[in-house]
Design a protein around this motif. Structure first.
Motif, PDB file in Angstrom:
ATOM      1  N   LEU A 123      37.399  31.306  28.293  1.00 25.27           N
ATOM      2  CA  LEU A 123      36.476  30.213  28.601  1.00 25.27           C
ATOM      3  C   LEU A 123      37.178  28.866  28.739  1.00 25.27           C
ATOM      4  CD1 LEU A 123      33.541  31.025  26.144  1.00 25.27           C
ATOM      5  CD2 LEU A 123      33.722  31.603  28.573  1.00 25.27           C
ATOM      6  N   HIS A 124      38.471  28.838  28.456  1.00 30.76           N
ATOM      7  CA  HIS A 124      39.186  27.575  28.399  1.00 30.76           C
ATOM      8  C   HIS A 124      40.220  27.449  29.495  1.00 30.76           C
ATOM      9  CE1 HIS A 124      37.466  27.534  24.365  1.00 30.76           C
ATOM     10  NE2 HIS A 124      37.771  26.248  24.291  1.00 30.76           N
ATOM     11  N   ALA A 125      40.158  26.341  30.199  1.00 30.92           N
ATOM     12  CA  ALA A 125      41.246  25.982  31.093  1.00 30.92           C
ATOM     13  C   ALA A 125      42.402  25.417  30.265  1.00 30.92           C
ATOM     14  CB  ALA A 125      40.771  24.930  32.089  1.00 30.92           C
ATOM     15  N   VAL A 126      43.593  25.473  30.831  1.00 31.41           N
ATOM     16  CA  VAL A 126      44.768  24.910  30.172  1.00 31.41           C
ATOM     17  C   VAL A 126      45.416  23.906  31.108  1.00 31.41           C
ATOM     18  CG1 VAL A 126      47.074  25.387  29.273  1.00 31.41           C
ATOM     19  CG2 VAL A 126      45.170  26.911  28.716  1.00 31.41           C
ATOM     20  N   GLY A 127      45.741  22.783  30.565  1.00 31.59           N
ATOM     21  CA  GLY A 127      46.429  21.751  31.327  1.00 31.59           C
ATOM     22  C   GLY A 127      47.800  21.477  30.739  1.00 31.59           C
ATOM     23  N   TRP A 128      48.691  21.060  31.599  1.00 35.73           N
ATOM     24  CA  TRP A 128      50.004  20.592  31.166  1.00 35.73           C
ATOM     25  C   TRP A 128      50.059  19.079  31.401  1.00 35.73           C
ATOM     26  CZ3 TRP A 128      53.717  23.214  28.599  1.00 35.73           C
ATOM     27  CH2 TRP A 128      53.677  24.607  28.613  1.00 35.73           C
ATOM     28  N   PHE A 129      50.562  18.396  30.410  1.00 31.70           N
ATOM     29  CA  PHE A 129      50.729  16.949  30.477  1.00 31.70           C
ATOM     30  C   PHE A 129      52.149  16.608  30.072  1.00 31.70           C
ATOM     31  CE2 PHE A 129      46.284  15.567  30.890  1.00 31.70           C
ATOM     32  CZ  PHE A 129      45.625  16.749  30.607  1.00 31.70           C
ATOM     33  N   ARG A 130      52.557  15.405  30.379  1.00 34.05           N
ATOM     34  CA  ARG A 130      53.884  14.966  29.932  1.00 34.05           C
ATOM     35  C   ARG A 130      53.839  13.494  29.579  1.00 34.05           C
ATOM     36  NH1 ARG A 130      57.329  15.397  35.621  1.00 34.05           N
ATOM     37  NH2 ARG A 130      56.325  13.632  36.710  1.00 34.05           N
ATOM     38  N   GLN A 131      54.744  13.122  28.701  1.00 33.36           N
ATOM     39  CA  GLN A 131      54.876  11.723  28.311  1.00 33.36           C
ATOM     40  C   GLN A 131      56.347  11.363  28.249  1.00 33.36           C
ATOM     41  OE1 GLN A 131      52.826  10.519  24.713  1.00 33.36           O
ATOM     42  NE2 GLN A 131      52.774   8.398  25.412  1.00 33.36           N
ATOM     43  N   ALA A 132      56.737  10.484  29.147  1.00 26.71           N
ATOM     44  CA  ALA A 132      58.114  10.001  29.183  1.00 26.71           C
ATOM     45  C   ALA A 132      58.258   8.826  28.219  1.00 26.71           C
ATOM     46  CB  ALA A 132      58.473   9.575  30.598  1.00 26.71           C
ATOM     47  N   PRO A 133      59.479   8.543  27.772  1.00 27.74           N
ATOM     48  CA  PRO A 133      59.691   7.424  26.851  1.00 27.74           C
ATOM     49  C   PRO A 133      59.154   6.117  27.415  1.00 27.74           C
ATOM     50  CG  PRO A 133      61.657   8.770  27.010  1.00 27.74           C
ATOM     51  CD  PRO A 133      60.725   9.286  28.051  1.00 27.74           C
ATOM     52  N   GLY A 134      58.338   5.446  26.640  1.00 25.05           N
ATOM     53  CA  GLY A 134      57.801   4.163  27.045  1.00 25.05           C
ATOM     54  C   GLY A 134      56.699   4.218  28.079  1.00 25.05           C
ATOM     55  N   LYS A 135      56.245   5.421  28.402  1.00 23.35           N
ATOM     56  CA  LYS A 135      55.200   5.562  29.417  1.00 23.35           C
ATOM     57  C   LYS A 135      53.979   6.259  28.834  1.00 23.35           C
ATOM     58  CE  LYS A 135      58.228   5.614  33.459  1.00 23.35           C
ATOM     59  NZ  LYS A 135      58.568   6.314  34.723  1.00 23.35           N
ATOM     60  N   GLU A 136      52.884   6.146  29.547  1.00 27.35           N
ATOM     61  CA  GLU A 136      51.673   6.808  29.119  1.00 27.35           C
ATOM     62  C   GLU A 136      51.734   8.297  29.472  1.00 27.35           C
ATOM     63  OE1 GLU A 136      48.480   3.117  29.429  1.00 27.35           O
ATOM     64  OE2 GLU A 136      48.252   4.872  30.704  1.00 27.35           O
ATOM     65  N   ARG A 137      50.957   9.054  28.744  1.00 26.12           N
ATOM     66  CA  ARG A 137      50.839  10.468  29.040  1.00 26.12           C
ATOM     67  C   ARG A 137      50.209  10.660  30.420  1.00 26.12           C
ATOM     68  NH1 ARG A 137      47.044  13.150  24.918  1.00 26.12           N
ATOM     69  NH2 ARG A 137      45.491  12.073  26.206  1.00 26.12           N
ATOM     70  N   GLU A 138      50.706  11.639  31.163  1.00 24.33           N
ATOM     71  CA  GLU A 138      50.154  11.894  32.487  1.00 24.33           C
ATOM     72  C   GLU A 138      49.925  13.387  32.700  1.00 24.33           C
ATOM     73  OE1 GLU A 138      52.723  10.847  35.727  1.00 24.33           O
ATOM     74  OE2 GLU A 138      54.442  11.931  34.927  1.00 24.33           O
ATOM     75  N   PHE A 139      48.937  13.654  33.509  1.00 23.58           N
ATOM     76  CA  PHE A 139      48.605  15.025  33.871  1.00 23.58           C
ATOM     77  C   PHE A 139      49.668  15.578  34.802  1.00 23.58           C
ATOM     78  CE2 PHE A 139      46.006  18.608  34.817  1.00 23.58           C
ATOM     79  CZ  PHE A 139      46.080  18.834  36.182  1.00 23.58           C
ATOM     80  N   VAL A 140      50.019  16.845  34.593  1.00 25.68           N
ATOM     81  CA  VAL A 140      51.014  17.499  35.438  1.00 25.68           C
ATOM     82  C   VAL A 140      50.383  18.621  36.255  1.00 25.68           C
ATOM     83  CG1 VAL A 140      53.140  18.859  35.439  1.00 25.68           C
ATOM     84  CG2 VAL A 140      52.890  16.937  33.851  1.00 25.68           C
ATOM     85  N   ALA A 141      49.701  19.535  35.573  1.00 27.95           N
ATOM     86  CA  ALA A 141      49.125  20.696  36.253  1.00 27.95           C
ATOM     87  C   ALA A 141      48.047  21.300  35.372  1.00 27.95           C
ATOM     88  CB  ALA A 141      50.201  21.738  36.556  1.00 27.95           C
TER      89      ALA A 141
END
Length: 123
Positions: free
Chosen positions: A31-49
């Motif tokens: 029932l759950h989708a899965v997302g990948w996110f990333r956070q680079a140093p000094g940056k906000e978290r962002e959606f990847v896939a």
């Protein structure tokens, strides 16, 4: 107990590849989708896939389209992120997260998160 555990990070040279895994347990994966996110140093978290619960629908950030591929196994217990043609700009801590319904780019819509795994891409 809900768990998402990432693995597969490390140091890689520019142009190289890695595959991340996200082992999920403790909730109804079907029932759950899965997302990948990333956070680079000094940056906000962002959606990847992201990938739907069934695995039949995937979505990607423009910055990774054509380079990254998200998939999940038939048992729905593990979600993968294949990263190809890596650049130093891909250096970040990568997180997987799960949410009811379809995958979305908004991280705040995800209820469950892993602890993250670091990818460092050297030039």
């Amino acid at each position: 107990q809900v768990q998402l555990v990432e693995s597969g990070g490390g140091l890689v040279q520019a142009g190289g590849s890695l595959r991340l895994s996200c082992a999920v347990s403790g909730f109804t994966a079907s029932l759950h989708a899965v997302g990948w996110f990333r956070q680079a140093p000094g940056k906000e978290r962002e959606f990847v896939a992201g990938i739907s619960a069934s695995g039949g629908y995937t979505t990607y950030a423009d910055s990774v389209k054509g380079r990254f591929t998200v998939s999940r196994d038939k048992a729905l217990s593990t979600v993968y992120l294949q990263l190809n043609t890596l650049t130093p700009e891909d250096t970040a801590v990568y997180f997987c997260a799960a949410r009811l319904g379809p995958p979305r780019a908004e991280g705040t819509s995800y209820a469950y998160w892993g602890q993250g795994t670091l990818i460092t891409v050297s030039s």
